[in-house]
Design an enzyme around this catalytic site. Structure first.
Site, PDB file in Angstrom:
ATOM      1  N   ARG A 181      -3.175  -7.539 -21.078  1.00 61.78           N
ATOM      2  CA  ARG A 181      -4.076  -7.133 -22.171  1.00 61.78           C
ATOM      3  C   ARG A 181      -3.457  -6.066 -23.071  1.00 61.78           C
ATOM      4  NH1 ARG A 181      -7.020  -2.886 -21.223  1.00 61.78           N
ATOM      5  NH2 ARG A 181      -8.945  -3.535 -22.244  1.00 61.78           N
ATOM      6  N   ASP A 228      -9.851   2.258 -24.605  1.00 60.16           N
ATOM      7  CA  ASP A 228     -10.205   2.095 -23.196  1.00 60.16           C
ATOM      8  C   ASP A 228     -10.335   3.416 -22.476  1.00 60.16           C
ATOM      9  OD1 ASP A 228     -10.011  -0.587 -23.259  1.00 60.16           O
ATOM     10  OD2 ASP A 228      -8.002  -0.689 -22.389  1.00 60.16           O
ATOM     11  N   PRO A 258       0.811  -1.224   0.000  1.00 60.36           N
ATOM     12  CA  PRO A 258       0.000   0.000   0.000  1.00 60.36           C
ATOM     13  C   PRO A 258       0.842   1.271   0.000  1.00 60.36           C
ATOM     14  CG  PRO A 258      -0.391  -1.328   1.986  1.00 60.36           C
ATOM     15  CD  PRO A 258       0.659  -2.022   1.213  1.00 60.36           C
ATOM     16  N   GLU A 302       2.332  -7.742   8.517  1.00 58.42           N
ATOM     17  CA  GLU A 302       2.353  -6.296   8.744  1.00 58.42           C
ATOM     18  C   GLU A 302       3.231  -5.587   7.745  1.00 58.42           C
ATOM     19  OE1 GLU A 302       0.524  -4.393  11.158  1.00 58.42           O
ATOM     20  OE2 GLU A 302      -0.434  -6.312  10.738  1.00 58.42           O
TER      21      GLU A 302
HETATM   22  N1  ADE Z   1      -0.885  -5.048  -0.213  1.00 54.84           N
HETATM   23  C1  ADE Z   1      -1.779  -4.653   0.712  1.00 54.84           C
HETATM   24  N2  ADE Z   1      -2.508  -3.618   0.279  1.00 54.84           N
HETATM   25  C2  ADE Z   1      -2.077  -3.334  -0.986  1.00 54.84           C
HETATM   26  C3  ADE Z   1      -2.423  -2.360  -1.956  1.00 54.84           C
HETATM   27  N3  ADE Z   1      -3.369  -1.450  -1.744  1.00 54.84           N
HETATM   28  N4  ADE Z   1      -1.762  -2.376  -3.126  1.00 54.84           N
HETATM   29  C4  ADE Z   1      -0.789  -3.270  -3.345  1.00 54.84           C
HETATM   30  N5  ADE Z   1      -0.403  -4.208  -2.477  1.00 54.84           N
HETATM   31  C5  ADE Z   1      -1.049  -4.239  -1.293  1.00 54.84           C
END
Ligand code: ADE
Length: 267
Positions: A173, A188, A108, A135
């Site tokens: 793709r 697209d 994330p 984590e």
């Molecule tokens: N792992 C956990 N959350 C994620 C996200 N939003 N994007 C990529 N990998 C992740």
């Protein structure tokens, strides 16, 4: 393109990867996937892959050794295979040179994944996708092994596996010949910088709701203009931020000015 995926849960992948367009891309030889279980590269009787964080706090952290071992072995295996060195000159970030093939951590905290990032990645011959878990991942993986970090959105998943599938899908793709119609990917949403307008198919009338007359008129220029205006209208309504970077013609700008006037009149 060859994509190696490193994960603690390789069983999550085959169902998705072996259907539809991803299946076809593999049958065509445009895509090959190597699934690798990080646990197979962990040492000791229990093959431990995670430990609590130094300094305390909750959760578990993915250890660096099995991750480095997995990437290094996969890379070495490729380089060692017949003719592979010339075809895929894979270089690790730790060797001090820029890597020719990205080693991507899904997390994330990464760079937001967009159509533009997918297009960049589609140029590579090989990708390594590393799925984070628990984590997090020991910071030394981030510092000394991976070359890119990608996030698929501002939310936290239980691991990088779904994100890796999203990346594989969006990139595949775009590979030559994978989509049926030659230019299907060019129209697209996002590839044009605008959201796509509405599509209709048979029947011409469904529960009293008719398909717009212009689409049935057979008048190619009118249809093209209508589609463009619908795309502009939808983008204006839903993602006005995209209009700041979209490539717009004079006619597009006039149409947008008209939308703005309509809105002023309504309010
Ligand atoms: N792992 C956990 N959350 C994620 C996200 N939003 N994007 C990529 N990998 C992740």
């Amino acid at each position: 393109m060859h994509i190696d995926i490193l994960t603690l849960f390789p069983e999550m992948f085959p169902g998705y990867l072996n259907e539809s367009i991803l299946k076809r891309a593999q049958e065509m030889g445009q895509l090959s996937i190597g699934l690798h279980n990080i646990r197979d590269y962990a040492e000791g009787k229990h093959r431990v892959t995670d430990e609590p964080p130094y300094g305390g706090g909750g959760g578990m952290v993915l250890k660096p050794e099995p991750v480095f071992a997995a990437v290094e072995e996969i890379v070495a295996r490729e380089q060692g295979s017949k003719g592979a060195r010339e075809k895929h000159p894979f270089t690790l970030a730790t060797e001090g040179r820029p890597p020719l093939h990205p080693i991507i951590l899904l997390s994330p905290q990464g760079r937001p994944f967009t159509q533009q990032v997918a297009q960049e990645l589609a140029q590579a011959e090989r990708l390594v996708l590393l799925c984070g878990r628990y984590e997090g991942v020991d910071e030394r993986v981030r510092q000394y092994l991976v070359t890119n970090e990608i996030s698929i959105g501002d939310y936290v998943l239980t691991g990088g596996e779904l994100a890796a599938m999203v990346v594989v899908d969006a990139v595949t793709r775009l590979l030559p010949g994978v989509l049926g119609a030659e230019d299907a990917a060019n129209e697209d949403s996002y590839a044009t910088g605008l959201l796509e307008g509405p599509h209709y198919t048979k029947p011409a009338e469904f529960r009293g709701w008719a398909v717009p007359e212009v689409l049935r008129s057979g008048h190619a220029a009118n249809i093209a203009r209508w589609r463009r205006e619908q795309a502009l209208r939808r983008t204006w309504q839903r993602r006005p931020d995209l209009l700041l970077t979209a490539v717009l013609t004079e006619a597009d700008k006039q149409f947008l000015a008209q939308l703005a006037e309509e809105e002023v009149r309504r309010s």
